[in-house]
Design an enzyme around this catalytic site. Structure first.
Site, PDB file in Angstrom:
ATOM      1  N   GLU A  35     -11.469  -1.085   3.776  1.00  0.00           N
ATOM      2  CA  GLU A  35     -11.015   0.124   3.075  1.00  0.00           C
ATOM      3  C   GLU A  35     -10.874  -0.120   1.571  1.00  0.00           C
ATOM      4  O   GLU A  35     -10.188  -1.062   1.164  1.00  0.00           O
ATOM      5  CB  GLU A  35      -9.663   0.553   3.667  1.00  0.00           C
ATOM      6  CG  GLU A  35      -9.184   1.897   3.159  1.00  0.00           C
ATOM      7  CD  GLU A  35      -7.877   2.352   3.827  1.00  0.00           C
ATOM      8  OE1 GLU A  35      -7.542   1.861   4.914  1.00  0.00           O
ATOM      9  OE2 GLU A  35      -7.207   3.201   3.214  1.00  0.00           O
ATOM     10  N   ASP A  88      -4.565 -13.004  15.238  1.00  0.00           N
ATOM     11  CA  ASP A  88      -4.764 -11.933  16.218  1.00  0.00           C
ATOM     12  C   ASP A  88      -4.097 -10.648  15.705  1.00  0.00           C
ATOM     13  O   ASP A  88      -2.885 -10.472  15.828  1.00  0.00           O
ATOM     14  CB  ASP A  88      -4.133 -12.402  17.544  1.00  0.00           C
ATOM     15  CG  ASP A  88      -4.333 -11.421  18.679  1.00  0.00           C
ATOM     16  OD1 ASP A  88      -4.589 -10.232  18.412  1.00  0.00           O
ATOM     17  OD2 ASP A  88      -4.207 -11.839  19.840  1.00  0.00           O
ATOM     18  N   HIS A 139      -7.939   6.363  -4.923  1.00  0.00           N
ATOM     19  CA  HIS A 139      -8.814   6.218  -3.769  1.00  0.00           C
ATOM     20  C   HIS A 139     -10.216   6.723  -4.100  1.00  0.00           C
ATOM     21  O   HIS A 139     -11.213   6.104  -3.772  1.00  0.00           O
ATOM     22  CB  HIS A 139      -8.243   7.074  -2.628  1.00  0.00           C
ATOM     23  CG  HIS A 139      -8.241   6.369  -1.322  1.00  0.00           C
ATOM     24  ND1 HIS A 139      -9.388   6.174  -0.617  1.00  0.00           N
ATOM     25  CD2 HIS A 139      -7.245   5.791  -0.610  1.00  0.00           C
ATOM     26  CE1 HIS A 139      -9.101   5.518   0.488  1.00  0.00           C
ATOM     27  NE2 HIS A 139      -7.801   5.268   0.516  1.00  0.00           N
ATOM     28  N   LYS A 159       1.221   2.572   8.639  1.00  0.00           N
ATOM     29  CA  LYS A 159      -0.212   2.259   8.527  1.00  0.00           C
ATOM     30  C   LYS A 159      -0.457   1.634   7.155  1.00  0.00           C
ATOM     31  O   LYS A 159      -1.219   0.678   7.015  1.00  0.00           O
ATOM     32  CB  LYS A 159      -1.045   3.526   8.716  1.00  0.00           C
ATOM     33  CG  LYS A 159      -2.534   3.294   8.885  1.00  0.00           C
ATOM     34  CD  LYS A 159      -3.305   3.185   7.576  1.00  0.00           C
ATOM     35  CE  LYS A 159      -4.797   2.989   7.793  1.00  0.00           C
ATOM     36  NZ  LYS A 159      -5.527   2.798   6.520  1.00  0.00           N
TER      37      LYS A 159
END
Ligand code: NAD
Length: 429
Positions: A83, A286, A384, A270
């Site tokens: 991202e 992991d 962004h 998130k």
């Protein structure tokens, strides 16, 4: 080279020059640096040993977040993520935190929980009492046999807890093995120990042991990080566009919204995991384990809420804090077999899984702050879109300097589309 992570203009350098600086910072050998540079660093043979039915490998970018100062130590942070904006945002947040001395981080002992499910137990409460009465003998036995070889490294079985659980399939006795995993994530180790000890619990309880497996809710293995973002620094960084007090209030209000609303908390967390996962991936850990643990921990108060917390100090500066489970290791899994993961750990310069957890928590906090700062001021899309526009420009066929020219034009016009990128590119030619 001095181990300073505030490398000015790092983002403006070529990937080759950036790698040279990281090589000097972390004392990488030429071979280690090459492993990062070359595509396909994970060879087919190594990949084939990692999972089943391998037919190839895939790649994601590895970026370096700069400016991190954690417990007085400078870190360059390797981050693996697809991202745009994440690495830049983390570096920016860490830069603004340097004014107050960076992040202060701490962690608990690296204790993971192994669960043993006992069914068909007649008199679960008595069985629980009987198990607890023999606790010390079981611990001594487990650490003498030490089937997962943890005692040698300073870990091992530390405690046993027992719960009686009412379930749709009847009442069960659930034994928790509290295992100090030191520098291992511990899943294999804890599962081995749970399987070894299960017959003892069957004998004591008279029940049948079914599941014997680690819990991903690693609430005994917690990292905490904290920092202060000064209101004057925030104001200056906004180039006078926003008032410092307003930015602080906006961030606290944004956090309070997420704290009180699971719909917002999911997105808030998130943002935290953008940073955490990128470090977890870079170091070959992991990420599903860490993700599962983080979200389960965020629900521990009986309702899903935030992993971070924001408040004001007496001078009106912003205090940011995070608390997150850290089921990660420096040994085991692929952390020592994946060629890039090994080099990423060297760049970080972490000496223990706990230190890695503290770094991870600091990056998660930085990432979350950066998102909230943008949301509470100019909005998230501006930053962004700049990076997104570059991707679109590349998709339209732009190369070299044209990428930035096309991207800048699209951002200015607020038309970030491949067809528009092609038109601009055509005009440039
Ligand atoms: P592992 O068994 O490969 O390595 C751990 C072992 O390393 C220890 O048992 C110990 O003998 C040895 N060791 C060497 N130096 C050590 C040190 N300094 N500190 C501690 N141990 C040291 O790996 P693991 O950490 O037990 O398991 C991790 C793997 O298990 C990951 O690949 C994970 O994906 C996988 N896994 C996860 C789950 C889950 O999360 N639910 C379930 C099963 C497997």
């Amino acid at each position: 080279m001095e181990r300073k992570s505030d490398i000015s203009g790092f983002h403006e350098l070529s990937p080759k020059r950036r790698l040279e600086l990281v090589k000097a910072f972390a004392g990488l050998t030429s071979e280690e640096a090459k492993a990062l540079e070359k595509t396909g660093a994970l060879d087919g043979k190594t990949a084939d040993m990692m999972i089943e039915n391998v037919i190839g490998t895939t790649e994601l970018p590895l970026g370096i977040a700069t400016n991190f100062l954690i417990n007085g130590k400078d870190y360059l942070i390797p981050m693996v993520i697809e991202e745009p904006s994440v690495v830049a945002a983390a570096s920016y947040a860490a830069k603004l935190a340097r004014a107050s001395g960076g992040f202060t981080a701490s962690s608990t002992d690296p204790v993971m929980i192994g669960q043993i499910q006992l069914v068909n137990v007649k008199g679960p409460e008595k069985a629980a009492r009987d198990i607890l009465a023999k606790k010390q003998d079981i611990i001594t036995y487990a650490n003498t046999v030490d089937p997962c070889v943890l005692v040698k490294f300073g870990g091992g079985l530390k405690d046993i807890e027992v719960r009686v659980l009412a379930t749709p399939a009847g009442r069960m006795v659930i034994v928790h093995l509290l295992v100090d995993c030191r520098d291992a994530m511990g899943a294999n180790a804890v599962n081995t120990l749970a399987e070894t000890l299960a017959p003892m619990f069957e004998d004591i309880s008279g029940g049948k042991a079914r599941l014997r497996i680690i819990s991903n809710l690693a609430d005994r293995r917690i990292a905490r990080a904290k920092t202060v973002w000064k209101k004057d620094v925030l104001e200056q960084a906004s180039k006078g566009q926003f008032n410092g007090e307003d930015i602080v209030n906006g961030i606290i209000e944004a956090w309070a919204f997420a704290f009180s609303d699971p719909y917002r908390a999911a997105t808030h967390n998130k943002g935290v995991m953008n940073g955490v996962d990128a470090v977890v991936m870079a170091t070959g850990n992991d990420w599903r384990a860490v993700e599962a643990g983080a979200h389960a921990y965020a629900s521990m108060r009986g309702r899903y809420t935030t992993l971070t917390k924001y408040s004001k100090d007496k001078d009106g500066n912003l205090i940011g804090e995070i608390e997150i489970p850290t089921a990660i290791g420096l040994v085991g899994g692929v952390t020592r077999t994946h060629p890039v993961a090994k080099v990423a750990v060297k760049i970080l310069g972490v000496k223990s899984a706990n230190e890695l957890g503290e770094v991870m928590a600091s990056v998660g906090l930085a990432q979350n702050f950066a998102a909230l700062r943008a949301l509470a001021t100019e909005g998230i899309q501006k930053g962004h879109m700049r990076l997104h526009a570059r991707n679109i420009a590349v998709m339209a066929g732009a190369t070299g300097k044209d990428i930035d020219t096309v991207a800048a034009k699209m951002v200015e016009e607020k038309k970030i589309r491949v067809d528009r990128a092609k038109e601009i590119l055509e005009k440039l030619k």
